[in-house]
Enzyme design. Sequence first.
Site, PDB file in Angstrom:
ATOM      1  CG  ASN A 244      11.788  57.562 -18.996  1.00 31.83           C
ATOM      2  OD1 ASN A 244      11.449  58.545 -18.629  1.00 31.83           O
ATOM      3  ND2 ASN A 244      11.485  57.384 -20.575  1.00 31.83           N
ATOM      4  CD1 TRP A 245      11.329  56.363 -12.514  1.00 29.47           C
ATOM      5  CD2 TRP A 245      11.131  58.013 -11.031  1.00 29.47           C
ATOM      6  NE1 TRP A 245      11.969  55.801 -11.383  1.00 29.47           N
ATOM      7  CE2 TRP A 245      11.704  57.086 -10.678  1.00 29.47           C
ATOM      8  CE3 TRP A 245      10.465  58.991 -10.446  1.00 29.47           C
ATOM      9  CZ2 TRP A 245      12.260  57.008  -9.072  1.00 29.47           C
ATOM     10  CZ3 TRP A 245      10.997  59.151  -9.012  1.00 29.47           C
ATOM     11  CH2 TRP A 245      11.688  58.255  -8.283  1.00 29.47           C
ATOM     12  CE  LYS A 246       8.219  55.818 -20.910  1.00 34.29           C
ATOM     13  NZ  LYS A 246       7.742  54.938 -21.716  1.00 34.29           N
TER      14      LYS A 246
ATOM     15  CG  HIS B  32      11.601  58.440 -24.781  1.00 31.37           C
ATOM     16  ND1 HIS B  32      10.206  57.922 -25.162  1.00 31.37           N
ATOM     17  CD2 HIS B  32      11.886  57.116 -23.950  1.00 31.37           C
ATOM     18  CE1 HIS B  32       9.830  56.884 -24.621  1.00 31.37           C
ATOM     19  NE2 HIS B  32      10.737  56.450 -23.838  1.00 31.37           N
TER      20      HIS B  32
ATOM     21  CD  GLU C 205       6.894  57.730 -24.098  1.00 32.39           C
ATOM     22  OE1 GLU C 205       7.205  58.353 -23.157  1.00 32.39           O
ATOM     23  OE2 GLU C 205       6.575  56.400 -23.803  1.00 32.39           O
TER      24      GLU C 205
ATOM     25  CD  GLU D  76      13.426  53.235 -24.836  1.00 31.23           C
ATOM     26  OE1 GLU D  76      13.109  52.671 -23.802  1.00 31.23           O
ATOM     27  OE2 GLU D  76      12.889  54.368 -25.033  1.00 31.23           O
TER      28      GLU D  76
ATOM     29  N   GLY E 229       5.531  50.306 -23.592  1.00 36.42           N
ATOM     30  CA  GLY E 229       4.166  50.373 -22.881  1.00 36.42           C
ATOM     31  C   GLY E 229       3.120  49.468 -23.541  1.00 36.42           C
TER      32      GLY E 229
ATOM     33  CB  SER F 103       7.253  45.639 -22.704  1.00 40.52           C
ATOM     34  OG  SER F 103       6.102  46.598 -23.317  1.00 40.52           O
TER      35      SER F 103
ATOM     36  N   GLY G 148      10.485  51.509 -18.573  1.00 32.11           N
ATOM     37  CA  GLY G 148       9.439  52.529 -18.130  1.00 32.11           C
ATOM     38  C   GLY G 148       8.458  52.196 -16.916  1.00 32.11           C
TER      39      GLY G 148
HETATM   40  P1  13P Z   1       7.946  50.674 -21.015  1.00 32.78           P
HETATM   41  O1  13P Z   1       9.077  49.701 -20.132  1.00 32.78           O
HETATM   42  O2  13P Z   1       6.771  50.991 -20.209  1.00 32.78           O
HETATM   43  O3  13P Z   1       7.656  49.594 -21.985  1.00 32.78           O
HETATM   44  O4  13P Z   1       8.566  51.861 -21.592  1.00 32.78           O
HETATM   45  C1  13P Z   1       9.861  51.945 -21.899  1.00 32.78           C
HETATM   46  C2  13P Z   1      10.512  53.163 -22.294  1.00 32.78           C
HETATM   47  O5  13P Z   1       9.935  53.843 -22.988  1.00 32.78           O
HETATM   48  C3  13P Z   1      11.597  53.652 -21.487  1.00 32.78           C
HETATM   49  O6  13P Z   1      12.089  54.758 -22.017  1.00 32.78           O
END
Ligand code: 13P
Length: 250
Positions: A9-11, A95, A97, A167, A173, A213, A234
Amino acid sequence: MRKNIVAGNWKMNNDLAETKELLGHLKMQLVKEPEAEVMVAPAFTNLYEAFQTLKSTPIQVIAQNMHQAKSGAFTGEVSAKMLKSIGINTVILGHSERRAHFHETNEILAEKVNAALENELRVIFCFGEELEDRKSENHFNLVEKQLKESLYQISEDNWKNIVLAYEPVWAIGTGETASPEQAQEMHAFIRNNIADAFNDDIAQNVSILYGGSVKPDNAAEIFAKEDVDGGLIGGASLKAVDFLEIVNSF
Ligand code: 13P
């Protein structure tokens, strides 16, 4: 049998030039027959480019979100049909976020799940508890509620197009991963819950990914757990070497 999946997931990262560069590295370095289904989710503006670049490879290009309506006055939004029209077959929904910053409730997510499935999109449905929920030992209840209110309305037949991504918000993150045991405990809970609400066959066949993470140095021990079928990645998906090391961790 359920599949192993690793999705990046590149966000809101990577402009067009950066996207092309990362796709180039992924294309060159991916082993011919990876042990898992591999997916990347670039931003909307780069989806078409990514799909065109990767269409002859085993890497699938997926979307990070979509709107629940068919079309209409929803400035700034993208529909399921638009995604399908450029070759996208899978969408991430729910997600944390999106829930936190864009107020996506369980009810809205139920509508999004239904709209995606009606359009024959596969859904990677994300959910997970906040730190306070875990501290107050409410995490199992909360996860059950998220699943019940957004997903359990679907038909048995539609489960073949669902992938789950647990998640925990406190692990996203932050560099603080759930331990392999914590991940396994929750994944087993989820599978039992689906078996109770639907049936054992559905529960055994749905892939449940862990996200939060995941890095090259912890992926193998998490993926080794019985009920963990891969990861939603992420930060580590933004570097081809790291992402592919995670892909090769099964
Ligand atoms: P991280 O791997 O940066 O913790 O993010 C996880 C994530 O939100 C994947 O959707």
